[in-house]
Scaffold this active site. Structure first.
Site, mmCIF file in Angstrom:
data_model
loop_
_atom_site.group_PDB
_atom_site.id
_atom_site.type_symbol
_atom_site.label_atom_id
_atom_site.label_comp_id
_atom_site.label_asym_id
_atom_site.label_seq_id
_atom_site.Cartn_x
_atom_site.Cartn_y
_atom_site.Cartn_z
ATOM 1 N N HIS A 155 0.868 -1.198 0.000
ATOM 2 C CA HIS A 155 0.000 0.000 0.000
ATOM 3 C C HIS A 155 0.890 1.228 0.000
ATOM 4 O O HIS A 155 1.280 1.737 1.054
ATOM 5 C CB HIS A 155 -0.920 -0.029 1.226
ATOM 6 N N HIS B 11 1.413 4.774 -2.469
ATOM 7 C CA HIS B 11 1.105 5.626 -3.628
ATOM 8 C C HIS B 11 2.416 6.272 -4.051
ATOM 9 O O HIS B 11 3.004 7.040 -3.284
ATOM 10 C CB HIS B 11 0.084 6.702 -3.246
ATOM 11 N N HIS C 26 -9.326 0.667 -1.906
ATOM 12 C CA HIS C 26 -9.392 1.364 -0.622
ATOM 13 C C HIS C 26 -10.847 1.295 -0.142
ATOM 14 O O HIS C 26 -11.773 1.610 -0.902
ATOM 15 C CB HIS C 26 -9.035 2.842 -0.775
ATOM 16 N N GLU D 223 -11.417 3.351 5.168
ATOM 17 C CA GLU D 223 -10.414 4.274 5.727
ATOM 18 C C GLU D 223 -11.186 5.354 6.485
ATOM 19 O O GLU D 223 -11.137 5.426 7.699
ATOM 20 C CB GLU D 223 -9.556 4.884 4.598
ATOM 21 N N ASP E 48 1.619 3.960 2.752
ATOM 22 C CA ASP E 48 0.626 4.835 2.109
ATOM 23 C C ASP E 48 1.291 5.994 1.348
ATOM 24 O O ASP E 48 1.556 5.846 0.163
ATOM 25 C CB ASP E 48 -0.385 5.350 3.142
ATOM 26 N N ASP E 49 1.526 7.103 2.015
ATOM 27 C CA ASP E 49 2.147 8.283 1.385
ATOM 28 C C ASP E 49 3.279 8.758 2.289
ATOM 29 O O ASP E 49 3.164 9.787 2.968
ATOM 30 C CB ASP E 49 1.104 9.395 1.227
HETATM 31 N N1 ADE Z 1 -4.506 8.703 -2.366
HETATM 32 C C1 ADE Z 1 -3.293 8.805 -1.810
HETATM 33 N N2 ADE Z 1 -3.338 8.435 -0.525
HETATM 34 C C2 ADE Z 1 -4.623 8.079 -0.266
HETATM 35 C C3 ADE Z 1 -5.313 7.583 0.862
HETATM 36 N N3 ADE Z 1 -4.711 7.391 2.030
HETATM 37 N N4 ADE Z 1 -6.626 7.344 0.758
HETATM 38 C C4 ADE Z 1 -7.250 7.542 -0.395
HETATM 39 N N5 ADE Z 1 -6.654 7.993 -1.490
HETATM 40 C C5 ADE Z 1 -5.352 8.245 -1.433
HETATM 41 ZN ZN ZN Z 2 -3.756 4.669 0.210
#
Ligand code: ADE
Ligand code: ZN
Length: 338
Positions: free
Chosen positions: A20, A22, A200, A203, A281-282
């Site tokens: 996971h 991005h 996703h 969340e 994630d990011d």
């Molecule tokens: N795009 C990038 N990070 C995300 C996240 N945590 N949830 C949904 N879309 C995303």
């Molecule tokens: Zn994500």
């Protein structure tokens, strides 16, 4: 077996798969400024520090606003290669041996960037990391759920011509108000073409979205899925059916889905028999890459050697790597000595 807490070094060394991630969310402020200068783009911040100071989010949308604005500095195949190269090096230093990278093509084609430049740039860096670091990886094409379905269909059509790189489709962006059911037909076409499916769900959105992702989209893994904890029947189903969750602890804290990591459901889901994995994630925005997410879990929730090894094993088993590659990586996990 060690008695004390797992060290940072041990958690960074734990061989793992990142499921996971991005790729656009690995854009560190320094690289954003470098690419802005290279491409003649002006960022609305005076310095790297001023950009980094914006990384204080109330929720998913407040993050997404900055995420989409900042990725405008990514323009060329080389930009995507450089972004991915830097991510893979950092990830490798934190134990990542296999990485399945989400990318958001609609966010780039809408700015006039060619779909194939995105895929080829990321692919160049994946090839390099395989040669130089022994890492493997693949791409997951994400549909932006807050954009029209017709745009997702276009992205899928482009993606189907790049099955050399793309192994699966995913669904991301603003969740609440954009249920998985909107994308049922797009996912059906993707799966009929042989792509894997993830999404996703849960969340910020309710458990009902997790059910839809499973039942209507055919999702094989649920990304985040943390709100499943609110529905005991859903938790039992995830456990029974062996559906993996790609959980992102630091993201959930930064986006206030779980404002205090000590309240995070990761270990409760694990206790209930759900297959959980730990991901970043990011990471450029949320304060840590894969190994740092493991360390944060250790600090807030406590993490045993058995749990850490199980999560790493699950990340490999739940990946879309070949059986042969999975077996090689699982052997590395068994050889991990914290
Ligand atoms: N795009 C990038 N990070 C995300 C996240 N945590 N949830 C949904 N879309 C995303
Ligand atoms: Zn994500």
């Amino acid at each position: 077996m060690t008695n004390g807490a797992l060290t940072d070094e041990a958690l960074l060394a734990l061989p793992k798969a990142e499921l996971h991630l991005h790729i656009e969310g690995t854009l560190e402020p320094e690289l954003a400024f470098e690419l802005a200068a290279r491409n003649g783009i002006e960022l609305p911040y005076a310095s790297v520090d001023e950009l980094a100071a914006q990384y204080d989010f109330d929720d998913l949308q407040s993050f997404l606003d900055l995420y989409y604005a900042t990725m405008a500095v990514l323009r060329t195949r080389d930009d995507f290669a450089e972004l991915t190269r830097r991510y893979l090096r950092r990830a490798h230093a934190q134990g990542v041996r296999h990485a399945e990278l989400f990318f958001d093509p609609q966010a780039h084609t809408a700015r006039g960037v060619a779909f194939n430049d995105v895929v080829d740039g990321i692919g160049d860096a994946l090839d390099e990391a395989e040669r130089e670091l022994g890492m493997t990886g693949a791409l997951i094409l994400c549909f932006l759920r807050d954009q029209p379905v017709a745009s997702a269909e276009e992205a899928l059509t482009a993606g189907l011509a790049r099955r050399d790189r793309i192994v699966a489709v995913g669904l991301d962006s603003a969740e609440v108000g954009y249920p998985p059911s909107l994308f049922e037909a797009v996912y059906a076409r993707a799966r009929a073409s042989g792509l894997h499916a993830v999404a996703h769900a849960g969340e910020e959105g309710p458990p009902a979205y997790v059910y839809e992702a499973l039942d209507l989209l055919g999702a094989e893994r649920i990304d985040h899925g943390i709100r499943s904890i609110e529905d005991p029947e859903l938790v039992a189903r995830l456990a029974r059916e062996g559906i993996p969750l790609t959980v992102c602890p630091l993201s959930n804290v930064r986006l206030q889905a779980t404002p205090d990591l000590r309240d995070h459901p990761l270990l409760r889901l694990d206790d209930a028999g759900v297959r959980v994995t730990v991901n970043s994630d990011d990471p450029a925005y949320f304060g840590g890459y894969a190994g740092q997410n493991f360390a944060a879990v250790r600090d807030a929730l406590g993490l045993t050697e058995d749990q850490a090894r199980r999560f790493a094993r699950t990340s490999i088993e739940a990946s879309f790597a070949s059986r042969e590659r999975k077996d090689a990586l699982l052997a590395e996990v068994e050889g991990w000595q914290p």
